[in-house]
Design a protein around this motif. Structure first.
Motif, PDB file in Angstrom:
ATOM      1  N   ARG A 109      44.843  36.868  39.311  1.00 14.32           N
ATOM      2  CA  ARG A 109      43.479  36.367  39.492  1.00 14.32           C
ATOM      3  C   ARG A 109      42.470  37.493  39.246  1.00 14.32           C
ATOM      4  NH1 ARG A 109      40.676  36.620  44.390  1.00 14.32           N
ATOM      5  NH2 ARG A 109      38.811  35.326  44.405  1.00 14.32           N
ATOM      6  N   PHE A 110      42.726  38.648  39.826  1.00 17.29           N
ATOM      7  CA  PHE A 110      41.826  39.786  39.654  1.00 17.29           C
ATOM      8  C   PHE A 110      41.698  40.129  38.161  1.00 17.29           C
ATOM      9  CE2 PHE A 110      41.189  44.341  39.100  1.00 17.29           C
ATOM     10  CZ  PHE A 110      40.061  44.562  39.879  1.00 17.29           C
ATOM     11  N   ILE A 113      39.511  37.654  36.499  1.00 22.65           N
ATOM     12  CA  ILE A 113      38.091  37.867  36.840  1.00 22.65           C
ATOM     13  C   ILE A 113      37.536  39.009  35.978  1.00 22.65           C
ATOM     14  CG2 ILE A 113      36.501  38.632  38.665  1.00 22.65           C
ATOM     15  CD1 ILE A 113      38.323  37.237  40.692  1.00 22.65           C
ATOM     16  N   LEU A 117      34.626  38.796  33.199  1.00 18.82           N
ATOM     17  CA  LEU A 117      33.446  39.671  33.277  1.00 18.82           C
ATOM     18  C   LEU A 117      33.219  40.370  31.934  1.00 18.82           C
ATOM     19  CD1 LEU A 117      31.610  40.266  35.675  1.00 18.82           C
ATOM     20  CD2 LEU A 117      32.906  42.364  36.076  1.00 18.82           C
ATOM     21  N   TYR A 156      49.458  33.376  34.683  1.00 22.00           N
ATOM     22  CA  TYR A 156      48.873  32.599  35.772  1.00 22.00           C
ATOM     23  C   TYR A 156      49.278  31.136  35.646  1.00 22.00           C
ATOM     24  CZ  TYR A 156      45.301  30.975  39.046  1.00 22.00           C
ATOM     25  OH  TYR A 156      44.657  30.393  40.112  1.00 22.00           O
ATOM     26  N   PHE A 214      35.470  33.236  34.418  1.00 20.59           N
ATOM     27  CA  PHE A 214      35.033  34.135  35.486  1.00 20.59           C
ATOM     28  C   PHE A 214      34.850  33.375  36.804  1.00 20.59           C
ATOM     29  CE2 PHE A 214      31.442  36.209  37.747  1.00 20.59           C
ATOM     30  CZ  PHE A 214      32.091  37.377  38.093  1.00 20.59           C
ATOM     31  N   LEU A 215      34.038  32.294  36.758  1.00 21.59           N
ATOM     32  CA  LEU A 215      33.764  31.547  37.995  1.00 21.59           C
ATOM     33  C   LEU A 215      35.024  30.847  38.497  1.00 21.59           C
ATOM     34  CD1 LEU A 215      30.242  30.039  37.194  1.00 21.59           C
ATOM     35  CD2 LEU A 215      30.822  32.062  38.560  1.00 21.59           C
ATOM     36  N   ALA A 217      38.158  31.716  38.073  1.00 24.62           N
ATOM     37  CA  ALA A 217      39.095  32.664  38.696  1.00 24.62           C
ATOM     38  C   ALA A 217      38.574  33.129  40.058  1.00 24.62           C
ATOM     39  CB  ALA A 217      39.329  33.857  37.773  1.00 24.62           C
ATOM     40  N   LEU A 218      37.234  33.172  40.207  1.00 28.84           N
ATOM     41  CA  LEU A 218      36.669  33.579  41.502  1.00 28.84           C
ATOM     42  C   LEU A 218      37.030  32.583  42.595  1.00 28.84           C
ATOM     43  CD1 LEU A 218      32.986  34.891  41.176  1.00 28.84           C
ATOM     44  CD2 LEU A 218      35.011  36.114  41.964  1.00 28.84           C
ATOM     45  N   VAL A 219      36.973  31.274  42.251  1.00 29.07           N
ATOM     46  CA  VAL A 219      37.228  30.275  43.302  1.00 29.07           C
ATOM     47  C   VAL A 219      38.713  29.897  43.423  1.00 29.07           C
ATOM     48  CG1 VAL A 219      34.918  29.277  43.198  1.00 29.07           C
ATOM     49  CG2 VAL A 219      36.718  28.274  41.811  1.00 29.07           C
ATOM     50  N   ASP A 222      45.113  33.254  43.941  1.00 27.98           N
ATOM     51  CA  ASP A 222      46.081  33.937  43.073  1.00 27.98           C
ATOM     52  C   ASP A 222      47.400  33.168  43.120  1.00 27.98           C
ATOM     53  OD1 ASP A 222      47.113  35.721  41.307  1.00 27.98           O
ATOM     54  OD2 ASP A 222      46.596  37.503  42.453  1.00 27.98           O
TER      55      ASP A 222
END
Ligand SMILES: OC[C@H]1O[C@](O)(CO)[C@@H](O)[C@@H]1O
Length: 566
Positions: A109-110, A113, A117, A156, A214-215, A217-219, A222
């Motif tokens: 996940r990181f 993100i 970005l 993922y 980006f969004l 993966a933020l929500v 993992d």
């Protein structure tokens, strides 16, 4: 595509896994697929953008002047112009290696993100550029996004999806790539008339899937594998329950914990893949992506508008032809998904390869008969139409063979101990070769003229021979038996690995060391040994972090590993 980490493939117990495809998994697939879309979009967008007059006026005024005076073959021969396209892949190749480490240490996940970005920052840089340096820096940042996303998103996806969807997902990633290319070509067709910022819009729209990734993966959480790998067993279990939609996920959870333990024993995957024992895997992971790129696919995907202008199309018609090619690419990748398990990998690679080679020779001959070696003249309409038709047949052949199989075969042939490094080598070579072709094609066209198509066709012939003689068929072979088939039964590879030691690995479980051995069927068995014995057996370097994960004892089950499934 990646797939770098160790996964338990069900190993005979997968039918015991509980749960179903939940809404969460569908959402996850959509978000993660945007990684593929972005890769494709960035591949497909530059050719059309370069062909837009306002873009060329701003960044390449001298080339534009030279363009008017030079022969057809050399109209676009410029290193900086090619760098605008190719720089992304150079950064991507190295970022993919960084992505491998990030995926393991910081999580999938990181890494997604970070990839998202980079896509957002890179998109802002290229879309707002007034100077070529900013443009190239922006493409390099996008490349870092591509490298991270191509490593993290397939992994993922495959870890989140129910086990029976995992194989299909490998090809779905390539499908997302082709959809991204097609979307870029369509958008260029629409924006070409928006003066003077149509090209900016084309480049800026990459921000949409970038933002989605980006969004999203933020929500999103993992993967269970990644959480457990980093010692967060409870969180991993919760995520597994959520995505499978059931409370009892014990069997799958145990398998994930086993897989995590095994991945900890492979402390030096790069040294492992360099052993003679794994020469087949190494060679195949290098040569398949090399052939995938050197049959010239990206000469067409990147530079189709330039190619069509070279052969006399107007800018508008050139972009329309490019859109047609993109549609064929998507449709025929779907065909690959439908037939890959019926016809097998080898058949498709050979058939697709033959199709590629014939079309390249015909396209080369058609251009030769119209432009000759001088590059002056235009191609007559019937010949131009024939050329488009043969380029479409070429794309079709690629899309149901070397395109998706260029990712699938190198990932399938890896045994557990080389999987991370092998898929990393494959992604690295793919992106590096994409860079080289992107950086040289327009110069090769200028130097070799129509001959460049014979050159790609010639490489295609070698690729076919390689598929016939050196690629083992992996259709319908369970993942744990593939190595046995590749190494021990293949007419050539079995000689290469003859005399090498059976792969032995070691796992520290508490204070004891467990030896991993293979039986004749290629399955792994574990038994306890002391450090001295482990050394004598040729155990891999065990100086790395081989401590049992906290999660393992926390499970309170299986005080020792009795048998290893993978
Ligand atoms: O569909 C064509 C695309 O597929 C790839 O080979 C990736 O698998 C790209 O390099 C190319 O642009």
């Amino acid at each position: 595509m990646a797939g770098g980490a160790i996964k338990v493939e069900g190993g005979g117990r997968s039918h015991l896994y509980t749960g179903h495809t939940t809404f969460a998994v569908v959402m996850i697939a959509i978000v993660a697929a945007s990684g593929g879309l972005l890769f494709g979009y960035d591949n497909g967008i530059t050719g059309g953008v370069i062909s837009m007059r306002n873009f060329a006026e701003l960044f390449f005024p001298e080339e534009l002047a030279q363009h008017a005076n030079s022969n057809g073959y050399c109209m676009f021969n410029d290193q900086i112009l090619q760098l605008f396209t190719s720089s992304l892949f150079l950064a991507g190749a190295f970022a993919a290696l960084v992505g491998m480490v990030l995926c393991k240490k910081m999580g999938r996940r990181f890494t997604m993100i970070m990839g998202g970005l980079c896509f957002i920052i890179g998109t802002i840089l290229v879309a707002s550029a007034f100077h070529i340096a900013q443009l190239v820096i922006g493409r390099l940042v996008l490349g870092v996004g591509v490298g991270l996303a191509t490593q993290a998103t397939p992994l993922y996806l495959s870890e989140m999806a129910p086990y029976n969807m995992r194989g299909a997902l490998n090809i779905l990633f390539q499908l997302a790539v082709t959809i991204g290319i097609f979307a870029a070509q369509l958008i260029n067709y629409g924006t070409q008339h928006i003066y003077p910022w149509g090209w900016r819009l084309s480049l800026a729209l990459a921000g949409v899937p970038g933002l989605m990734l980006f969004l999203g993966a933020l929500v999103l959480p993992d993967t269970p594998n990644s959480l457990i790998e980093r010692g967060k067993l409870e969180q991993g279990e919760k995520v597994l329950q959520r995505i499978r939609g059931v409370e009892d996920v014990t069997v799958e959870l145990e398998d994930i914990v086993d897989a995590v333990n095994v991945s900890r024993t492979i402390v030096n995957p790069w040294a492992t893949i360099l052993r003679r024992r794994y020469r087949p895997q190494l060679v195949i992971s290098i040569l398949i992506p090399t052939f995938q790129q050197w049959v010239g696919i990206n000469a067409i995907i990147f530079y189709a508008p330039q190619l069509f202008q070279t052969t006399g199309s107007g800018a508008n018609a050139a972009l329309l032809n490019t859109v047609i090619i993109g549609a064929v690419n998507v449709a025929c990748t779907v065909v690959a998904i439908l037939v890959v398990d019926r016809f097998g990998r080898k058949f498709l690679l050979i058939e697709g390869g033959i199709q590629l080679v014939i079309c390249e020779f015909i396209v080369g001959a058609l251009i030769a008969s119209s432009l000759g070696t001088s590059g002056v003249g235009t191609i007559e309409t019937p010949k131009a139409n024939a050329m488009i038709a043969f380029i479409c047949i070429y794309i079709a052949g690629f899309a149901w063979s070397w395109g998706p199989l260029g990712w699938l075969v190198p990932s399938e042939i890896q045994p557990l101990e080389t999987r991370a490094a092998g898929t990393g080598v494959n992604t690295f070579c793919n992106l590096l070769m994409t860079f080289v072709v992107g950086q040289t094609f327009l110069s090769m066209l200028c130097a070799m003229k129509f001959g460049v198509f014979f050159f790609f066709g010639g490489i295609g012939l070698i690729a076919i021979l390689f598929a016939i003689f050196f690629i083992p068929e992996t259709k319908n072979v369970p993942i744990e038996e593939i190595e046995e088939l590749v190494v021990h039964r293949h007419w050539f590879w079995r000689r290469v690995v003859a005399g090498t030691k059976a792969p032995v690995n070691a796992l520290r479980s508490g204070s004891s060391i467990v030896q991993i051995q293979r039986d004749a069927a290629g399955r792994s068995r574990l038994s306890m040994v002391n450090p001295e014995q482990a050394k004598q057996l040729g155990a891999l370097d065990m100086t790395g972090d081989t401590a049992a994960p906290r999660s393992y004892s926390a499970m309170g089950q299986r005080p020792d590993v009795e048998q290893l499934r993978h």
